[in-house]
Design a protein around this motif. Structure first.
Motif, PDB file in Angstrom:
ATOM      1  N   ASP A  86      40.202  22.107  48.148  1.00 39.15           N
ATOM      2  CA  ASP A  86      40.192  21.018  48.341  1.00 39.15           C
ATOM      3  C   ASP A  86      41.774  20.152  47.831  1.00 39.15           C
ATOM      4  O   ASP A  86      41.029  18.918  48.654  1.00 39.15           O
ATOM      5  CB  ASP A  86      38.274  20.573  47.363  1.00 39.15           C
ATOM      6  CG  ASP A  86      38.643  21.176  45.948  1.00 39.15           C
ATOM      7  OD1 ASP A  86      39.630  21.042  45.747  1.00 39.15           O
ATOM      8  OD2 ASP A  86      37.644  20.595  45.325  1.00 39.15           O
ATOM      9  N   THR A  87      42.298  19.893  47.110  1.00 39.66           N
ATOM     10  CA  THR A  87      42.530  19.029  46.912  1.00 39.66           C
ATOM     11  C   THR A  87      44.251  19.662  46.851  1.00 39.66           C
ATOM     12  O   THR A  87      45.452  18.378  47.092  1.00 39.66           O
ATOM     13  CB  THR A  87      43.572  18.819  45.384  1.00 39.66           C
ATOM     14  OG1 THR A  87      43.444  20.653  44.445  1.00 39.66           O
ATOM     15  CG2 THR A  87      42.105  17.977  44.645  1.00 39.66           C
ATOM     16  N   ALA A  88      44.263  20.616  47.601  1.00 42.29           N
ATOM     17  CA  ALA A  88      45.961  20.956  48.068  1.00 42.29           C
ATOM     18  C   ALA A  88      46.124  20.168  48.797  1.00 42.29           C
ATOM     19  O   ALA A  88      46.113  19.637  49.897  1.00 42.29           O
ATOM     20  CB  ALA A  88      45.566  22.957  49.114  1.00 42.29           C
ATOM     21  N   LEU A  89      48.093  20.201  49.311  1.00 42.75           N
ATOM     22  CA  LEU A  89      49.263  19.035  49.592  1.00 42.75           C
ATOM     23  C   LEU A  89      48.836  18.021  49.655  1.00 42.75           C
ATOM     24  O   LEU A  89      48.560  17.097  50.968  1.00 42.75           O
ATOM     25  CB  LEU A  89      48.721  20.203  50.933  1.00 42.75           C
ATOM     26  CG  LEU A  89      48.409  21.684  51.448  1.00 42.75           C
ATOM     27  CD1 LEU A  89      48.779  22.028  52.733  1.00 42.75           C
ATOM     28  CD2 LEU A  89      50.190  21.953  51.241  1.00 42.75           C
ATOM     29  N   SER A  90      48.188  17.234  48.902  1.00 49.35           N
ATOM     30  CA  SER A  90      47.770  15.603  48.679  1.00 49.35           C
ATOM     31  C   SER A  90      48.102  15.354  47.962  1.00 49.35           C
ATOM     32  O   SER A  90      48.530  14.019  47.805  1.00 49.35           O
ATOM     33  CB  SER A  90      46.217  15.823  48.195  1.00 49.35           C
ATOM     34  OG  SER A  90      46.163  16.107  46.457  1.00 49.35           O
ATOM     35  N   ALA A  91      49.492  15.840  47.354  1.00 53.63           N
ATOM     36  CA  ALA A  91      50.240  15.184  46.539  1.00 53.63           C
ATOM     37  C   ALA A  91      50.904  13.807  47.557  1.00 53.63           C
ATOM     38  O   ALA A  91      51.193  13.018  46.396  1.00 53.63           O
ATOM     39  CB  ALA A  91      51.640  15.987  45.789  1.00 53.63           C
ATOM     40  N   ASP A  92      50.936  13.651  48.115  1.00 51.47           N
ATOM     41  CA  ASP A  92      52.283  12.765  49.125  1.00 51.47           C
ATOM     42  C   ASP A  92      51.415  11.556  49.031  1.00 51.47           C
ATOM     43  O   ASP A  92      51.431  10.743  50.341  1.00 51.47           O
ATOM     44  CB  ASP A  92      52.614  13.007  50.250  1.00 51.47           C
ATOM     45  CG  ASP A  92      54.216  14.024  49.851  1.00 51.47           C
ATOM     46  OD1 ASP A  92      54.402  14.226  48.788  1.00 51.47           O
ATOM     47  OD2 ASP A  92      54.445  14.227  50.921  1.00 51.47           O
ATOM     48  N   THR A  93      49.641  12.216  49.168  1.00 47.27           N
ATOM     49  CA  THR A  93      48.478  11.129  49.407  1.00 47.27           C
ATOM     50  C   THR A  93      48.915   9.842  49.258  1.00 47.27           C
ATOM     51  O   THR A  93      48.280   9.560  47.788  1.00 47.27           O
ATOM     52  CB  THR A  93      47.908  11.508  49.995  1.00 47.27           C
ATOM     53  OG1 THR A  93      47.048  12.643  50.400  1.00 47.27           O
ATOM     54  CG2 THR A  93      46.049  11.024  49.839  1.00 47.27           C
ATOM     55  N   TYR A  99      38.543  12.555  50.525  1.00 47.75           N
ATOM     56  CA  TYR A  99      37.388  13.774  50.572  1.00 47.75           C
ATOM     57  C   TYR A  99      36.064  14.224  52.079  1.00 47.75           C
ATOM     58  O   TYR A  99      35.528  15.125  51.469  1.00 47.75           O
ATOM     59  CB  TYR A  99      35.871  14.164  49.102  1.00 47.75           C
ATOM     60  CG  TYR A  99      36.641  15.046  48.053  1.00 47.75           C
ATOM     61  CD1 TYR A  99      37.427  16.227  47.746  1.00 47.75           C
ATOM     62  CD2 TYR A  99      37.892  14.043  47.002  1.00 47.75           C
ATOM     63  CE1 TYR A  99      37.562  16.515  46.552  1.00 47.75           C
ATOM     64  CE2 TYR A  99      38.130  14.615  45.984  1.00 47.75           C
ATOM     65  CZ  TYR A  99      38.725  15.602  45.897  1.00 47.75           C
ATOM     66  OH  TYR A  99      38.808  16.719  45.057  1.00 47.75           O
ATOM     67  N   GLU A 100      37.017  13.551  52.632  1.00 39.48           N
ATOM     68  CA  GLU A 100      35.929  13.907  53.608  1.00 39.48           C
ATOM     69  C   GLU A 100      36.149  14.865  54.736  1.00 39.48           C
ATOM     70  O   GLU A 100      36.694  15.235  54.511  1.00 39.48           O
ATOM     71  CB  GLU A 100      36.666  12.262  55.225  1.00 39.48           C
ATOM     72  CG  GLU A 100      36.852  11.183  54.899  1.00 39.48           C
ATOM     73  CD  GLU A 100      35.504  10.852  54.714  1.00 39.48           C
ATOM     74  OE1 GLU A 100      34.755  10.970  55.696  1.00 39.48           O
ATOM     75  OE2 GLU A 100      35.002   9.486  53.891  1.00 39.48           O
ATOM     76  N   PRO A 101      35.174  15.147  55.243  1.00 36.99           N
ATOM     77  CA  PRO A 101      35.241  16.515  55.204  1.00 36.99           C
ATOM     78  C   PRO A 101      36.357  17.419  56.375  1.00 36.99           C
ATOM     79  O   PRO A 101      37.123  18.521  56.198  1.00 36.99           O
ATOM     80  CB  PRO A 101      33.876  17.124  55.877  1.00 36.99           C
ATOM     81  CG  PRO A 101      32.927  15.901  55.123  1.00 36.99           C
ATOM     82  CD  PRO A 101      33.684  14.801  55.481  1.00 36.99           C
ATOM     83  N   GLN A 102      36.849  16.452  57.014  1.00 34.30           N
ATOM     84  CA  GLN A 102      37.394  16.762  58.100  1.00 34.30           C
ATOM     85  C   GLN A 102      39.401  16.884  57.641  1.00 34.30           C
ATOM     86  O   GLN A 102      39.595  17.716  57.399  1.00 34.30           O
ATOM     87  CB  GLN A 102      37.882  15.831  59.875  1.00 34.30           C
ATOM     88  CG  GLN A 102      38.242  14.635  59.303  1.00 34.30           C
ATOM     89  CD  GLN A 102      37.364  13.227  58.800  1.00 34.30           C
ATOM     90  OE1 GLN A 102      36.175  14.356  58.547  1.00 34.30           O
ATOM     91  NE2 GLN A 102      37.413  12.137  59.518  1.00 34.30           N
ATOM     92  N   ASP A 103      39.624  16.037  56.600  1.00 40.75           N
ATOM     93  CA  ASP A 103      40.720  16.350  55.914  1.00 40.75           C
ATOM     94  C   ASP A 103      40.426  17.327  54.946  1.00 40.75           C
ATOM     95  O   ASP A 103      41.579  18.374  54.096  1.00 40.75           O
ATOM     96  CB  ASP A 103      40.621  15.276  54.907  1.00 40.75           C
ATOM     97  CG  ASP A 103      41.088  13.743  55.538  1.00 40.75           C
ATOM     98  OD1 ASP A 103      41.842  13.978  56.530  1.00 40.75           O
ATOM     99  OD2 ASP A 103      40.669  12.648  55.144  1.00 40.75           O
ATOM    100  N   GLY A 136      30.343  18.167  50.249  1.00 34.99           N
ATOM    101  CA  GLY A 136      30.627  17.768  51.213  1.00 34.99           C
ATOM    102  C   GLY A 136      32.469  18.602  51.699  1.00 34.99           C
ATOM    103  O   GLY A 136      32.701  19.715  52.232  1.00 34.99           O
ATOM    104  N   ALA A 137      32.860  19.122  49.945  1.00 36.76           N
ATOM    105  CA  ALA A 137      34.679  19.176  50.235  1.00 36.76           C
ATOM    106  C   ALA A 137      33.605  21.165  50.192  1.00 36.76           C
ATOM    107  O   ALA A 137      34.492  21.925  50.724  1.00 36.76           O
ATOM    108  CB  ALA A 137      35.062  19.053  48.595  1.00 36.76           C
ATOM    109  N   LEU A 138      32.779  21.753  49.618  1.00 32.20           N
ATOM    110  CA  LEU A 138      32.437  22.543  49.981  1.00 32.20           C
ATOM    111  C   LEU A 138      32.666  23.038  50.599  1.00 32.20           C
ATOM    112  O   LEU A 138      32.675  24.477  51.843  1.00 32.20           O
ATOM    113  CB  LEU A 138      32.071  23.202  48.729  1.00 32.20           C
ATOM    114  CG  LEU A 138      30.875  24.785  49.022  1.00 32.20           C
ATOM    115  CD1 LEU A 138      32.705  25.509  48.199  1.00 32.20           C
ATOM    116  CD2 LEU A 138      29.054  25.044  48.029  1.00 32.20           C
TER     117      LEU A 138
END
Length: 419
Positions: A86-93, A99-103, A136-138
């Motif tokens: 759920d948090t992978a590849l979010s470092a540059d955010t 946590y929007e489902p599509q994201d 939602g994330a699940l």
């Protein structure tokens, strides 16, 4: 629940992904024992292993697909026992992680494909439930799991924040809902709860109700708490795993040894994170791998954070985890690779894989002829899941013309050599 206990592969007619009636022949692969062999795959399993050239005629008559693995080492595929989808590849955010489902679904899918390219054909992902994200994330990660079917097996661990007292009532209800929704493992971080032992008891109770494995985050800095957890977990099947247990190595040696013995007696596995920490714990540092293995604890190695705020340069590469176990923690290359393959598969409740007839066709071919070299320079990889090639990574190294290299007969990889 595919992550709860070993399951036989589905019959070919019900296998996920596109149907592939043809057999697959892997030609000229080198094994870790030094043999060069052909390997025929079919129905999601290894059908035959023979000396190089011995299986080609049969495969040709059957119209099978051939893959030339000359120059490659063939291994059981690694798996990823500890990811955070759920948090992978979010470092540059910029700003808070979305946590929007599509994201979440996009990041989880991209992360799983990245790790599949490294060779991991099965992944266990920890996903937060409750708080602002609810379920939602699940749900988004479960959607990613469905989209990846036939490429990789992605299973989820539901991670509530608080489970005890008045505040924990909602979390406990959310955890049960998460299991009903499709989470196949229950987990979380007891250290964050006002009553860590009560938290662990609640997780173990839900796991017992639903027949789920347990996978908990802990720094493992409190030996009394670990002893109580081991006592509670001893009778639970299909099993309990703890990670990353970095503080266990900071305890006095006699206390750490006694704690390791208690974990081993209870059948509790430890998943260390040699590539860095994750959002589930405050501190970094790896568990005392050699101490745990000596005590008889099953030790696997996971990736932890994959380019999120906890580790913005995390690679999610199981071969890097094995490399670190060998280079930093003193394991042999064989022991280190076991930590990301056989032992990790056992932690996930997956059947054993060997390059022998009858075993699941979950394989990784890495350019090289020895395991130590493969862990050092694992650039080119071919990944096989359920008997078919699902990912390829080819690296080409070129040098300018050199009289010295010609004179000395040095090896040189050119574009014509890429499979």
């Amino acid at each position: 629940m595919p992550d709860s206990r070993p399951q036989p592969p589905p019959p070919p007619s019900s296998s996920p992904g596109p149907a592939d009636p043809s057999s697959l022949l892997l030609c000229g692969a080198r094994l870790t024992d030094g043999r060069t062999v052909d390997v025929r795959l079919g129905g999601g399993r290894i059908e035959a292993v023979g000396t190089a050239g011995s299986l080609g005629a049969g495969a040709a008559r059957a119209g099978g697909v051939r893959v030339d693995l000359s120059g490659y080492l063939l291994l059981p595929a690694p798996v990823e026992p500890h990811a955070h989808a759920d948090t992978a590849l979010s470092a540059d955010t910029e700003g808070p992680v979305s946590y929007e489902p599509q994201d979440v679904q996009r990041r989880a899918t991209e992360a799983a494909l990245l790790q599949l390219g490294h060779g991991a054909t099965a992944l266990r992902a920890h996903v937060r439930v409750g708080d602002v994200q609810g379920l939602g994330a699940l749900e988004a990660v479960l959607q990613a799991r469905r989209a990846l079917r036939g490429l990789a097996e992605l299973t989820t661990v539901a991670m509530p924040r608080v489970l005890t007292g008045v505040a924990g009532a909602d979390g406990l209800a959310m955890l049960r809902d998460a299991v009903k929704m499709g989470a196949s493992v229950v987990g979380g971080r007891p250290d964050l709860d006002p009553d860590p032992t009560g938290y662990a008891e609640a997780v173990l109770e839900v796991a017992s109700e639903h027949g789920c494995p347990v996978d908990l985050h802990t720094d493992a800095g409190d030996p009394a708490r670990l002893a109580r957890l081991a006592a509670m977990a001893g009778g639970l099947r299909p099993g309990v795993a703890l990670s990353p247990c970095g503080d266990l190595g900071r305890l006095p040696s006699d206390v750490a040894s006694r704690t390791a013995d208690q974990l081993a007696a209870a059948g509790v596995a430890v998943v260390c994170l040699p590539q860095g920490g994750c959002g589930g714990v405050d501190r970094r540092g790896a568990a005392p791998v050699r101490l745990l293995r000596t005590a008889g604890v099953r030790v696997a190695a996971g990736s932890g954070a994959l380019r999120d705020v906890s580790n913005p340069v995390g690679r999610g590469d199981p071969l890097e985890a094995a490399f670190l176990l060998a280079s930093r923690y003193g394991l042999s290359p064989e022991e280190a690779y076991d930590g990301v393959s056989s032992s990790a598969r056992a932690v996930l409740g997956l059947p054993e894989v060997r390059v022998e007839a009858g075993f699941p066709a979950e394989l990784l071919a890495v350019r090289g002829d020895r395991l130590a070299g493969a862990l050092s320079l694992a650039y080119s990889r071919i990944v096989v899941h359920q008997g078919r090639v699902v990912a390829r990574t080819s690296a080409v190294r070129e040098y300018c013309n050199s009289a010295a290299s010609v004179e000395l007969g040095l090896p040189r990889q050119g574009r014509g050599e890429v499979s």
